[in-house]
Design a protein around this motif. Structure first.
Motif, PDB file in Angstrom:
ATOM      1  N   GLY A 137       0.791  -1.225   0.000  1.00 18.04           N
ATOM      2  CA  GLY A 137       0.000   0.000   0.000  1.00 18.04           C
ATOM      3  C   GLY A 137       0.822   1.272   0.000  1.00 18.04           C
ATOM      4  N   ASP A 138       2.135   1.141   0.188  1.00 22.47           N
ATOM      5  CA  ASP A 138       3.009   2.315   0.132  1.00 22.47           C
ATOM      6  C   ASP A 138       3.435   2.636  -1.295  1.00 22.47           C
ATOM      7  N   THR A 139       3.080   1.768  -2.231  1.00 24.20           N
ATOM      8  CA  THR A 139       3.413   2.003  -3.628  1.00 24.20           C
ATOM      9  C   THR A 139       2.750   3.278  -4.121  1.00 24.20           C
ATOM     10  N   ALA A 140       3.567   4.202  -4.615  1.00 25.20           N
ATOM     11  CA  ALA A 140       3.063   5.505  -5.048  1.00 25.20           C
ATOM     12  C   ALA A 140       4.211   6.320  -5.615  1.00 25.20           C
ATOM     13  N   VAL A 141       3.851   7.431  -6.224  1.00 23.63           N
ATOM     14  CA  VAL A 141       4.846   8.447  -6.547  1.00 23.63           C
ATOM     15  C   VAL A 141       4.934   9.386  -5.348  1.00 23.63           C
ATOM     16  N   TYR A 142       6.132   9.570  -4.842  1.00 27.59           N
ATOM     17  CA  TYR A 142       6.355  10.397  -3.668  1.00 27.59           C
ATOM     18  C   TYR A 142       6.890  11.759  -4.088  1.00 27.59           C
ATOM     19  N   TYR A 143       6.268  12.790  -3.537  1.00 25.80           N
ATOM     20  CA  TYR A 143       6.637  14.171  -3.854  1.00 25.80           C
ATOM     21  C   TYR A 143       7.112  14.876  -2.591  1.00 25.80           C
ATOM     22  N   CYS A 144       8.163  15.676  -2.721  1.00 27.57           N
ATOM     23  CA  CYS A 144       8.516  16.552  -1.618  1.00 27.57           C
ATOM     24  C   CYS A 144       7.965  17.940  -1.908  1.00 27.57           C
ATOM     25  N   ALA A 145       7.692  18.658  -0.839  1.00 28.38           N
ATOM     26  CA  ALA A 145       7.071  19.973  -0.964  1.00 28.38           C
ATOM     27  C   ALA A 145       7.553  20.863   0.169  1.00 28.38           C
ATOM     28  N   ALA A 146       7.406  22.169  -0.025  1.00 23.48           N
ATOM     29  CA  ALA A 146       7.835  23.121   0.991  1.00 23.48           C
ATOM     30  C   ALA A 146       6.815  24.244   1.106  1.00 23.48           C
ATOM     31  N   THR A 147       6.728  24.779   2.318  1.00 23.23           N
ATOM     32  CA  THR A 147       5.799  25.878   2.567  1.00 23.23           C
ATOM     33  C   THR A 147       6.285  26.737   3.720  1.00 23.23           C
ATOM     34  N   THR A 148       5.810  27.981   3.707  1.00 27.23           N
ATOM     35  CA  THR A 148       6.040  28.861   4.845  1.00 27.23           C
ATOM     36  C   THR A 148       4.793  28.950   5.719  1.00 27.23           C
ATOM     37  N   TRP A 149       3.769  28.165   5.405  1.00 28.38           N
ATOM     38  CA  TRP A 149       2.456  28.295   6.032  1.00 28.38           C
ATOM     39  C   TRP A 149       2.204  27.304   7.148  1.00 28.38           C
ATOM     40  N   GLY A 150       3.252  26.827   7.812  1.00 26.25           N
ATOM     41  CA  GLY A 150       3.048  25.999   8.988  1.00 26.25           C
ATOM     42  C   GLY A 150       2.903  24.532   8.675  1.00 26.25           C
ATOM     43  N   MET A 151       2.680  23.740   9.703  1.00 22.95           N
ATOM     44  CA  MET A 151       2.700  22.279   9.619  1.00 22.95           C
ATOM     45  C   MET A 151       1.366  21.735   9.119  1.00 22.95           C
ATOM     46  N   GLY A 152       0.926  22.174   7.981  1.00 23.59           N
ATOM     47  CA  GLY A 152      -0.349  21.701   7.475  1.00 23.59           C
ATOM     48  C   GLY A 152      -0.227  20.394   6.720  1.00 23.59           C
ATOM     49  N   VAL A 153      -1.346  19.705   6.568  1.00 24.49           N
ATOM     50  CA  VAL A 153      -1.367  18.458   5.818  1.00 24.49           C
ATOM     51  C   VAL A 153      -2.032  18.634   4.454  1.00 24.49           C
ATOM     52  N   GLN A 154      -2.621  19.804   4.214  1.00 30.96           N
ATOM     53  CA  GLN A 154      -3.297  20.030   2.934  1.00 30.96           C
ATOM     54  C   GLN A 154      -2.269  20.437   1.883  1.00 30.96           C
ATOM     55  N   GLU A 155      -2.319  19.818   0.751  1.00 30.03           N
ATOM     56  CA  GLU A 155      -1.338  20.125  -0.282  1.00 30.03           C
ATOM     57  C   GLU A 155      -1.485  21.563  -0.784  1.00 30.03           C
ATOM     58  N   SER A 156      -2.642  22.164  -0.634  1.00 33.42           N
ATOM     59  CA  SER A 156      -2.836  23.539  -1.093  1.00 33.42           C
ATOM     60  C   SER A 156      -1.992  24.534  -0.300  1.00 33.42           C
ATOM     61  N   ARG A 157      -1.511  24.145   0.882  1.00 33.63           N
ATOM     62  CA  ARG A 157      -0.670  25.018   1.701  1.00 33.63           C
ATOM     63  C   ARG A 157       0.779  25.048   1.220  1.00 33.63           C
ATOM     64  N   TYR A 158       1.145  24.139   0.342  1.00 36.16           N
ATOM     65  CA  TYR A 158       2.533  24.007  -0.077  1.00 36.16           C
ATOM     66  C   TYR A 158       2.736  24.667  -1.431  1.00 36.16           C
ATOM     67  N   ASN A 159       3.692  25.603  -1.480  1.00 33.36           N
ATOM     68  CA  ASN A 159       3.870  26.365  -2.711  1.00 33.36           C
ATOM     69  C   ASN A 159       5.088  25.971  -3.528  1.00 33.36           C
ATOM     70  N   TYR A 160       5.875  25.027  -3.029  1.00 28.44           N
ATOM     71  CA  TYR A 160       7.003  24.528  -3.807  1.00 28.44           C
ATOM     72  C   TYR A 160       6.921  23.001  -3.847  1.00 28.44           C
ATOM     73  N   TRP A 161       7.131  22.446  -5.051  1.00 29.44           N
ATOM     74  CA  TRP A 161       6.994  21.002  -5.234  1.00 29.44           C
ATOM     75  C   TRP A 161       8.149  20.447  -6.043  1.00 29.44           C
ATOM     76  N   GLY A 162       8.573  19.251  -5.670  1.00 31.40           N
ATOM     77  CA  GLY A 162       9.536  18.518  -6.463  1.00 31.40           C
ATOM     78  C   GLY A 162       8.825  17.704  -7.526  1.00 31.40           C
ATOM     79  N   GLN A 163       9.599  16.984  -8.328  1.00 31.50           N
ATOM     80  CA  GLN A 163       9.052  16.300  -9.494  1.00 31.50           C
ATOM     81  C   GLN A 163       8.492  14.916  -9.190  1.00 31.50           C
TER      82      GLN A 163
END
Length: 122
Positions: free
Chosen positions: A88-114
């Protein structure tokens, strides 16, 4: 700011992999870095996050006790150590960064890796 994820691959169930996310263009000393994943046919979901300055961490329930997120500010790199892998861990994994705190919503993250593919065989 660019994020470069690496370390994905094929692992057997019960095995381990370590993902890396290197950032360039800006020093992440007061950001939250996170990992998300997206399995085929599913929405992208939060996996883990770490505050680059204070080291606070947060994990999805599905990975608690198996995955560990850590950071090396000197190398501008965040890691995701994945142990006791499941199919169940099979997936594409993305790293992301934000200045908006420890949120879990992807909309809070403004930088994304490939993204990097992780495949766990049972």
């Amino acid at each position: 700011v660019q994020l470069q994820a690496s370390g994905g691959g094929l692992a057997q169930a019960g095995g381990s992999l370590r993902l890396s996310c290197a950032s360039s263009g800006r020093t992440f000393n007061n950001y939250v870095m996170a990992w998300f994943r997206q399995a085929p046919g599913k929405e992208r979901e939060f996996v883990a996050a770490i505050h680059s300055r204070f080291g606070f961490t947060n994990y999805a329930d599905s990975v608690k006790g198996r995955f560990t997120i850590s950071g090396d500010n000197a190398k501008n790199t965040v890691y995701l150590q994945m142990n006791s892998l499941k199919s169940g861990d099979t997936a594409v994994y993305y790293c992301a960064a934000t200045t908006w705190g420890m949120g879990v919503q992807e909309s809070r993250y403004n930088y994304w890796g490939q993204g990097t593919q992780v495949t766990v065989s049972s």
